[in-house]
Design a protein around this motif. Structure first.
Motif, PDB file in Angstrom:
ATOM      1  N   ILE A  96     -25.966 -28.390  -4.320  1.00 60.26           N
ATOM      2  CA  ILE A  96     -24.945 -28.079  -3.321  1.00 60.26           C
ATOM      3  C   ILE A  96     -24.999 -29.000  -2.112  1.00 60.26           C
ATOM      4  O   ILE A  96     -24.138 -28.938  -1.252  1.00 60.26           O
ATOM      5  CB  ILE A  96     -25.072 -26.621  -2.835  1.00 60.26           C
ATOM      6  CG1 ILE A  96     -26.449 -26.369  -2.240  1.00 60.26           C
ATOM      7  CG2 ILE A  96     -24.775 -25.658  -3.953  1.00 60.26           C
ATOM      8  CD1 ILE A  96     -26.614 -25.020  -1.586  1.00 60.26           C
ATOM      9  N   SER A  97     -26.010 -29.871  -2.050  1.00 62.49           N
ATOM     10  CA  SER A  97     -26.203 -30.666  -0.837  1.00 62.49           C
ATOM     11  C   SER A  97     -25.572 -32.055  -0.901  1.00 62.49           C
ATOM     12  O   SER A  97     -25.483 -32.728   0.120  1.00 62.49           O
ATOM     13  CB  SER A  97     -27.695 -30.800  -0.534  1.00 62.49           C
ATOM     14  OG  SER A  97     -28.360 -31.391  -1.628  1.00 62.49           O
ATOM     15  N   VAL A  98     -25.147 -32.500  -2.082  1.00 62.95           N
ATOM     16  CA  VAL A  98     -24.545 -33.828  -2.226  1.00 62.95           C
ATOM     17  C   VAL A  98     -23.317 -33.744  -3.126  1.00 62.95           C
ATOM     18  O   VAL A  98     -23.195 -32.836  -3.946  1.00 62.95           O
ATOM     19  CB  VAL A  98     -25.535 -34.865  -2.814  1.00 62.95           C
ATOM     20  CG1 VAL A  98     -26.703 -35.107  -1.880  1.00 62.95           C
ATOM     21  CG2 VAL A  98     -26.026 -34.452  -4.177  1.00 62.95           C
ATOM     22  N   ASP A  99     -22.406 -34.719  -2.984  1.00 68.06           N
ATOM     23  CA  ASP A  99     -21.237 -34.757  -3.861  1.00 68.06           C
ATOM     24  C   ASP A  99     -21.548 -35.567  -5.120  1.00 68.06           C
ATOM     25  O   ASP A  99     -22.685 -35.988  -5.324  1.00 68.06           O
ATOM     26  CB  ASP A  99     -20.012 -35.284  -3.111  1.00 68.06           C
ATOM     27  CG  ASP A  99     -20.099 -36.747  -2.731  1.00 68.06           C
ATOM     28  OD1 ASP A  99     -21.065 -37.438  -3.141  1.00 68.06           O
ATOM     29  OD2 ASP A  99     -19.200 -37.217  -2.024  1.00 68.06           O
ATOM     30  N   ALA A 100     -20.553 -35.800  -5.946  1.00 68.37           N
ATOM     31  CA  ALA A 100     -20.746 -36.511  -7.214  1.00 68.37           C
ATOM     32  C   ALA A 100     -21.211 -37.950  -7.017  1.00 68.37           C
ATOM     33  O   ALA A 100     -21.834 -38.528  -7.896  1.00 68.37           O
ATOM     34  CB  ALA A 100     -19.454 -36.485  -8.030  1.00 68.37           C
ATOM     35  N   ASP A 101     -20.914 -38.533  -5.850  1.00 66.62           N
ATOM     36  CA  ASP A 101     -21.329 -39.909  -5.562  1.00 66.62           C
ATOM     37  C   ASP A 101     -22.664 -39.979  -4.832  1.00 66.62           C
ATOM     38  O   ASP A 101     -23.119 -41.061  -4.480  1.00 66.62           O
ATOM     39  CB  ASP A 101     -20.263 -40.612  -4.720  1.00 66.62           C
ATOM     40  CG  ASP A 101     -18.949 -40.729  -5.468  1.00 66.62           C
ATOM     41  OD1 ASP A 101     -18.984 -40.938  -6.700  1.00 66.62           O
ATOM     42  OD2 ASP A 101     -17.898 -40.610  -4.816  1.00 66.62           O
ATOM     43  N   GLY A 102     -23.290 -38.836  -4.557  1.00 63.26           N
ATOM     44  CA  GLY A 102     -24.575 -38.817  -3.872  1.00 63.26           C
ATOM     45  C   GLY A 102     -24.474 -38.728  -2.355  1.00 63.26           C
ATOM     46  O   GLY A 102     -25.481 -38.756  -1.669  1.00 63.26           O
ATOM     47  N   LYS A 103     -23.255 -38.605  -1.825  1.00 62.12           N
ATOM     48  CA  LYS A 103     -23.056 -38.486  -0.383  1.00 62.12           C
ATOM     49  C   LYS A 103     -23.486 -37.095   0.070  1.00 62.12           C
ATOM     50  O   LYS A 103     -23.076 -36.084  -0.504  1.00 62.12           O
ATOM     51  CB  LYS A 103     -21.587 -38.704  -0.035  1.00 62.12           C
ATOM     52  CG  LYS A 103     -21.270 -38.577   1.428  1.00 62.12           C
ATOM     53  CD  LYS A 103     -19.770 -38.683   1.671  1.00 62.12           C
ATOM     54  CE  LYS A 103     -19.477 -38.222   3.084  1.00 62.12           C
ATOM     55  NZ  LYS A 103     -18.130 -37.704   3.207  1.00 62.12           N
ATOM     56  N   LYS A 104     -24.325 -37.017   1.099  1.00 63.30           N
ATOM     57  CA  LYS A 104     -24.832 -35.744   1.579  1.00 63.30           C
ATOM     58  C   LYS A 104     -23.754 -34.957   2.310  1.00 63.30           C
ATOM     59  O   LYS A 104     -22.976 -35.517   3.060  1.00 63.30           O
ATOM     60  CB  LYS A 104     -26.026 -35.954   2.514  1.00 63.30           C
ATOM     61  CG  LYS A 104     -27.281 -36.418   1.775  1.00 63.30           C
ATOM     62  CD  LYS A 104     -28.497 -36.355   2.652  1.00 63.30           C
ATOM     63  CE  LYS A 104     -28.911 -34.960   2.966  1.00 63.30           C
ATOM     64  NZ  LYS A 104     -29.811 -34.287   2.083  1.00 63.30           N
ATOM     65  N   SER A 119     -22.862 -31.926   5.022  1.00 67.76           N
ATOM     66  CA  SER A 119     -23.434 -31.210   6.155  1.00 67.76           C
ATOM     67  C   SER A 119     -23.535 -29.729   5.792  1.00 67.76           C
ATOM     68  O   SER A 119     -22.920 -29.260   4.823  1.00 67.76           O
ATOM     69  CB  SER A 119     -22.552 -31.387   7.391  1.00 67.76           C
ATOM     70  OG  SER A 119     -21.314 -30.723   7.196  1.00 67.76           O
ATOM     71  N   LYS A 120     -24.293 -28.978   6.584  1.00 70.95           N
ATOM     72  CA  LYS A 120     -24.414 -27.540   6.345  1.00 70.95           C
ATOM     73  C   LYS A 120     -23.040 -26.877   6.411  1.00 70.95           C
ATOM     74  O   LYS A 120     -22.709 -26.018   5.591  1.00 70.95           O
ATOM     75  CB  LYS A 120     -25.364 -26.925   7.368  1.00 70.95           C
ATOM     76  CG  LYS A 120     -25.591 -25.456   7.173  1.00 70.95           C
ATOM     77  CD  LYS A 120     -26.592 -24.921   8.187  1.00 70.95           C
ATOM     78  CE  LYS A 120     -26.742 -23.423   8.056  1.00 70.95           C
ATOM     79  NZ  LYS A 120     -27.679 -22.873   9.030  1.00 70.95           N
ATOM     80  N   LYS A 121     -22.225 -27.298   7.366  1.00 72.67           N
ATOM     81  CA  LYS A 121     -20.875 -26.755   7.517  1.00 72.67           C
ATOM     82  C   LYS A 121     -20.045 -27.000   6.258  1.00 72.67           C
ATOM     83  O   LYS A 121     -19.338 -26.118   5.776  1.00 72.67           O
ATOM     84  CB  LYS A 121     -20.204 -27.394   8.729  1.00 72.67           C
ATOM     85  CG  LYS A 121     -18.787 -26.954   8.967  1.00 72.67           C
ATOM     86  CD  LYS A 121     -18.183 -27.683  10.144  1.00 72.67           C
ATOM     87  CE  LYS A 121     -16.715 -27.372  10.295  1.00 72.67           C
ATOM     88  NZ  LYS A 121     -16.075 -28.150  11.337  1.00 72.67           N
ATOM     89  N   ASP A 122     -20.127 -28.225   5.707  1.00 74.26           N
ATOM     90  CA  ASP A 122     -19.375 -28.558   4.491  1.00 74.26           C
ATOM     91  C   ASP A 122     -19.881 -27.773   3.283  1.00 74.26           C
ATOM     92  O   ASP A 122     -19.096 -27.360   2.424  1.00 74.26           O
ATOM     93  CB  ASP A 122     -19.443 -30.053   4.205  1.00 74.26           C
ATOM     94  CG  ASP A 122     -18.625 -30.873   5.181  1.00 74.26           C
ATOM     95  OD1 ASP A 122     -17.704 -30.313   5.812  1.00 74.26           O
ATOM     96  OD2 ASP A 122     -18.905 -32.084   5.318  1.00 74.26           O
ATOM     97  N   GLN A 123     -21.197 -27.577   3.193  1.00 72.29           N
ATOM     98  CA  GLN A 123     -21.762 -26.802   2.085  1.00 72.29           C
ATOM     99  C   GLN A 123     -21.245 -25.367   2.127  1.00 72.29           C
ATOM    100  O   GLN A 123     -20.851 -24.812   1.089  1.00 72.29           O
ATOM    101  CB  GLN A 123     -23.286 -26.800   2.151  1.00 72.29           C
ATOM    102  CG  GLN A 123     -23.919 -28.132   1.856  1.00 72.29           C
ATOM    103  CD  GLN A 123     -25.423 -28.111   2.020  1.00 72.29           C
ATOM    104  OE1 GLN A 123     -26.071 -27.103   1.775  1.00 72.29           O
ATOM    105  NE2 GLN A 123     -25.995 -29.221   2.455  1.00 72.29           N
ATOM    106  N   ILE A 124     -21.214 -24.778   3.319  1.00 72.82           N
ATOM    107  CA  ILE A 124     -20.741 -23.405   3.470  1.00 72.82           C
ATOM    108  C   ILE A 124     -19.251 -23.315   3.154  1.00 72.82           C
ATOM    109  O   ILE A 124     -18.791 -22.374   2.502  1.00 72.82           O
ATOM    110  CB  ILE A 124     -21.074 -22.873   4.874  1.00 72.82           C
ATOM    111  CG1 ILE A 124     -22.596 -22.707   4.994  1.00 72.82           C
ATOM    112  CG2 ILE A 124     -20.362 -21.560   5.159  1.00 72.82           C
ATOM    113  CD1 ILE A 124     -23.088 -22.418   6.381  1.00 72.82           C
ATOM    114  N   ALA A 125     -18.479 -24.319   3.570  1.00 72.94           N
ATOM    115  CA  ALA A 125     -17.042 -24.336   3.265  1.00 72.94           C
ATOM    116  C   ALA A 125     -16.817 -24.417   1.760  1.00 72.94           C
ATOM    117  O   ALA A 125     -15.930 -23.733   1.221  1.00 72.94           O
ATOM    118  CB  ALA A 125     -16.368 -25.509   3.970  1.00 72.94           C
ATOM    119  N   ARG A 126     -17.598 -25.230   1.068  1.00 71.28           N
ATOM    120  CA  ARG A 126     -17.447 -25.355  -0.380  1.00 71.28           C
ATOM    121  C   ARG A 126     -17.840 -24.065  -1.084  1.00 71.28           C
ATOM    122  O   ARG A 126     -17.261 -23.698  -2.100  1.00 71.28           O
ATOM    123  CB  ARG A 126     -18.242 -26.538  -0.899  1.00 71.28           C
ATOM    124  CG  ARG A 126     -17.450 -27.822  -0.705  1.00 71.28           C
ATOM    125  CD  ARG A 126     -18.315 -29.055  -0.659  1.00 71.28           C
ATOM    126  NE  ARG A 126     -17.531 -30.248  -0.434  1.00 71.28           N
ATOM    127  CZ  ARG A 126     -16.943 -30.580   0.714  1.00 71.28           C
ATOM    128  NH1 ARG A 126     -17.037 -29.797   1.746  1.00 71.28           N
ATOM    129  NH2 ARG A 126     -16.264 -31.692   0.838  1.00 71.28           N
TER     130      ARG A 126
END
Length: 81
Positions: A19-27, A29-36
């Motif tokens: 949950i901490s990185v996207d498919a390209d390996g980009k990290k 943020s905590k805010k983005d993880q919670i939104a997802r």
């Protein structure tokens, strides 16, 4: 406030789910993880939908539905039976 991994666990995501990185390996943020997490379809719901709509494909020996990550591209899910 719960941590993002706690929110994902509460929705039924397995502990090894990334949950901490996207498919390209980009990290993320905590805010983005919670939104997802808020926008995610929990795996138990997905499994129930597939079983109810494609039950004939999910019965019998060796025909159980599971969600797995592709080994080729991180971040992608595959349905396997």
């Amino acid at each position: 406030m719960l941590e993002s991994h706690e929110l994902f666990a509460a929705q039924g995501f397995p502990p090894e789910y990334i949950i901490s990185v996207d498919a390209d390996g980009k990290k993320y943020s905590k805010k983005d993880q919670i939104a997802r997490c808020g926008n995610a379809v929990p795996p138990p719901f997905s499994k129930a939908l597939v079983k109810s709509n494609l039950g004939h494909l999910c019965v019998g020996a060796g025909r159980s539905l599971s969600l797995e990550r592709y080994h080729v591209e991180p971040g992608q899910l595959a349905f396997s039976m």
